[in-house]
Write an enzyme that holds these catalytic residues in place. Sequence first.
Site, short mmCIF file in Angstrom:
data_model
loop_
_atom_site.label_atom_id
_atom_site.label_comp_id
_atom_site.label_asym_id
_atom_site.label_seq_id
_atom_site.Cartn_x
_atom_site.Cartn_y
_atom_site.Cartn_z
CG ASP A 57 45.49 -20.38 -50.89
OD1 ASP A 57 44.25 -20.26 -50.80
OD2 ASP A 57 46.13 -21.28 -50.33
CE1 TYR A 65 42.19 -26.59 -47.90
CE2 TYR A 65 42.97 -27.88 -49.77
CZ TYR A 65 42.55 -26.67 -49.23
OH TYR A 65 42.52 -25.56 -50.03
CB SER A 67 46.40 -18.89 -47.56
OG SER A 67 46.53 -20.29 -47.70
CD GLN A 87 53.48 -21.11 -51.13
OE1 GLN A 87 54.24 -20.14 -51.05
NE2 GLN A 87 53.76 -22.28 -50.60
NE ARG A 143 45.53 -24.57 -48.91
CZ ARG A 143 45.20 -24.44 -47.64
NH1 ARG A 143 45.67 -25.29 -46.75
NH2 ARG A 143 44.40 -23.48 -47.25
#
Length: 393
Positions: free
Chosen positions: A136, A236, A139, A133, A128
Amino acid sequence: MKLAVPKERRARERRVAATPDTVKKLIELGFTVTVEKGAGDGSSIPDAAYEAAGASIAVDAEQTYRDADVIFKVQRPLGPGEGDLDEVALIKPGAMLVASLSPYTAKDSLELYAKGRIDAYAMELMPRITRAQSMDILSSQSNLAGYRAVIDAAYEYGRAFPMMMTAAGTVAPAKVMVMGAGVAGLQAIATAKRLGAIISATDVRLAAKEQVESLGGKFVMVDDEEAREAETTGGYAKEMSDAYKQKQAKLIAETLKKQDIAITTALIPGRPAPLLITEEMVHSMKPGSVIVDLAVEQGGNCALSKPGEIIEVNGVKIVGHLNMPSRLAADASALFAKNLLNFITPLVDKDSKTLNINWEDEIITGILLTREGQIVHPDFSADLSANITKGGN
């Protein structure tokens, strides 16, 4: 370079790892793209759309995988004994497998990849960091799962979500509690708010408070020193102490009694989902209430959830749908395919149109499971590499 997109063969999987849009861009990068016949059917993408984008259509899995240098998949390929087809055996040595590979729950598959000399990349382990991004998959897919959880809750709930003032009387708004304010939880909050519900939310990370409140929710949390250190460097949630869990459970139990809907989203990478709603809490909820457990595939946040089922306990419906993103297959596929495209693009040399991988890059080291016949990811290499050596390559 041949890039293969096989049909997904695991149960309840309707997504596909490429779309016509990403196929065009992959071809521009220098790939020849082969898509298995019917791979996009579950996502409403016909074979003709792939052909129009420049892909060739393979008649079966064997033709799809044959001589492929890169394989894009949504879920891990079937291994021996998992179905009518051993997909792993069809992957040539040295090929690059890019997918959601579930390494924590399917550790045996790492041995198969290593023995087959497959370079396996688990996209769900993506670091992350800012430049990752757009790659990912957790997500992008969690965002849709959070949205769909609210839609499913609204479907199962026997009342309206928003306040309605009519000549015959006023309909009170639904009260929704979202447990876990990560990507899925925040989208659930936003969706429920748009539908007119009153929102409460909880998370062990104090940093989530501002995000919840910015979406119009009330944050419910035990605020102590442990809570202030409840987030990993990767963003997390950490596993909390038993003492903290007891305090949080008491607070949640009192709040839950007043709710109409609870949506649970709490997950800890590599571990069973934390228990948030006990059997006693379920019995304390009002008849007609609904619980949607997004963590059911990892053991569930609700003690009574059943994977793949909707059950009713004391008048409370508990929804345990599996593979929630696949329930929005078209959009989920579009986002997943874009994640894979964004991952592979910087690995291709623009001049030579060949792969040029920097093996020291933190994105690569973060997701690469196996390479050149060895398990190389630090989370798995210590306990599994010995098995590879004993079994031979």
